[in-house]
Design an enzyme around this catalytic site. Structure first.
Site, mmCIF file in Angstrom:
data_model
loop_
_atom_site.group_PDB
_atom_site.id
_atom_site.type_symbol
_atom_site.label_atom_id
_atom_site.label_comp_id
_atom_site.label_asym_id
_atom_site.label_seq_id
_atom_site.Cartn_x
_atom_site.Cartn_y
_atom_site.Cartn_z
ATOM 1 N N ASP A 91 33.483 36.858 54.002
ATOM 2 C CA ASP A 91 32.582 36.027 53.207
ATOM 3 C C ASP A 91 33.130 34.617 52.997
ATOM 4 O OD1 ASP A 91 34.675 36.880 51.609
ATOM 5 O OD2 ASP A 91 33.449 38.019 50.224
ATOM 6 N N ASN A 126 33.535 45.202 39.529
ATOM 7 C CA ASN A 126 32.242 45.867 39.367
ATOM 8 C C ASN A 126 31.845 46.680 40.603
ATOM 9 O OD1 ASN A 126 31.611 43.906 41.208
ATOM 10 N ND2 ASN A 126 30.052 42.883 39.973
ATOM 11 N N HIS A 158 31.942 45.619 43.792
ATOM 12 C CA HIS A 158 31.395 44.904 44.953
ATOM 13 C C HIS A 158 32.390 44.914 46.109
ATOM 14 C CE1 HIS A 158 33.142 40.930 43.208
ATOM 15 N NE2 HIS A 158 33.738 41.085 44.367
ATOM 16 N N GLU A 172 27.093 42.470 45.726
ATOM 17 C CA GLU A 172 27.143 42.793 44.299
ATOM 18 C C GLU A 172 26.311 44.041 44.002
ATOM 19 O OE1 GLU A 172 29.166 41.402 42.355
ATOM 20 O OE2 GLU A 172 29.050 39.220 42.273
HETATM 21 C C1 GLP Z 1 36.197 38.499 45.879
HETATM 22 C C2 GLP Z 1 36.021 38.762 47.358
HETATM 23 C C3 GLP Z 1 36.207 40.236 47.681
HETATM 24 C C4 GLP Z 1 37.502 40.738 47.052
HETATM 25 C C5 GLP Z 1 37.463 40.551 45.561
HETATM 26 C C6 GLP Z 1 38.699 41.077 44.859
HETATM 27 O O1 GLP Z 1 35.068 38.872 45.176
HETATM 28 N N1 GLP Z 1 34.730 38.345 47.813
HETATM 29 O O2 GLP Z 1 36.223 40.412 49.089
HETATM 30 O O3 GLP Z 1 37.658 42.107 47.368
HETATM 31 O O4 GLP Z 1 37.328 39.154 45.323
HETATM 32 O O5 GLP Z 1 39.663 40.079 44.695
HETATM 33 P P1 GLP Z 1 41.164 40.352 44.236
HETATM 34 O O6 GLP Z 1 41.862 40.906 45.416
HETATM 35 O O7 GLP Z 1 41.681 38.991 43.869
HETATM 36 O O8 GLP Z 1 41.109 41.301 43.102
#
Ligand code: GLP
Length: 233
Positions: free
Chosen positions: A66, A132, A134, A139
């Site tokens: 993304d 949450n 996702h 989402e």
């Molecule tokens: C963002 C990304 C996700 C990732 C999430 C968790 O939302 N789009 O791909 O899994 O963050 O991030 P972190 O690893 O910092 O907890």
């Protein structure tokens, strides 16, 4: 739930070692040609291990999950910047792909990205998870059969993301994301989840019911999922 293999580790560092081992085996066996990558703090120890290793990615094509819309590649907030900083500036790849969040025609960009994924099917997709539930930026409520699309981020995700932005900076509210179906198209999924904040999402997954309210639960429909976590579950 035979499709979910859980590897319990002590900490993210050990989790990263496990990922490194799996990737090494897949590279050596010739099974890994197209690799799906993720961003987020969870991935930093993984990329640190890779860059410190002698793993050879020079024949590998990558696809990131993304990218924020409206944040240029040169901004430290873009996922393109994150990937350069943590991995792409340090390791050679055959070709790296990240959705272009600055594209003039975002719908066209999404379609082009999905077409590329069909042309280069993912052998492995690395995944983190949002608090949450996702995955990428799919989402809660996102159709489970979604492909690459423009996503509206939820209040919950904006709240989590706000820690990375200064008070006067605008937090992006939209992103281009691979869809849930695009992600499930990978032959193997490696999900990393560390810390108590991820417990609710992992608990939902392990409950065994697929629901769009917890996108992570769609992994139950995939036949090769490795979960690497430090949570006692
Ligand atoms: C963002 C990304 C996700 C990732 C999430 C968790 O939302 N789009 O791909 O899994 O963050 O991030 P972190 O690893 O910092 O907890």
């Amino acid at each position: 739930m035979n499709n979910l293999k859980i590897i319990k580790v002590e900490n993210p560092e050990q989790g990263a070692e496990n990922v490194c081992e799996i990737i090494k085996n897949e590279l050596e066996s010739g099974r890994l040609n197209v690799l799906g990558l993720a961003t987020g703090s969870t991935m930093i120890p993984v990329y640190n291990k890779w860059t410190a290793s002698d793993l050879d990615f020079s024949n590998i094509v990558t696809f990131n999950l993304d990218e924020y819309i409206g944040i240029p590649e040169s901004s430290p907030h873009s996922y393109a910047y994150f990937m350069s900083e943590h991995l792409f500036d340090k390791k050679e790849f055959r070709k790296t792909n990240i959705p272009d969040g600055m594209a003039e025609d975002l719908v066209e960009e999404c379609e082009a990205y999905e077409d590329l994924l069909l042309e280069y099917p993912l052998d492995i997709q690395l995944l983190g998870v949002g608090e949450n539930g996702h995955i990428a930026f799919n989402e809660p409520g996102t159709p489970l059969d979604s492909v690459t699309h423009v996503a509206q981020l939820t209040e919950s995700t904006l709240g989590v993301n706000s820690q990375y932005f200064e008070n006067d900076e605008k937090i992006p509210e939209t992103a281009i994301t691979m869809g849930i179906s695009s992600i499930l198209g990978a032959k193997k999924l490696i999900l990393l989840a560390f810390g108590e904040k991820k417990r609710a999402a992992i608990t939902k997954l392990l409950e065994g019911n697929v629901t769009a309210q917890w996108p992570i639960t769609k992994l139950l429909d995939h036949d090769d999922v490795i979960i690497i976590t430090d949570l006692e579950i």
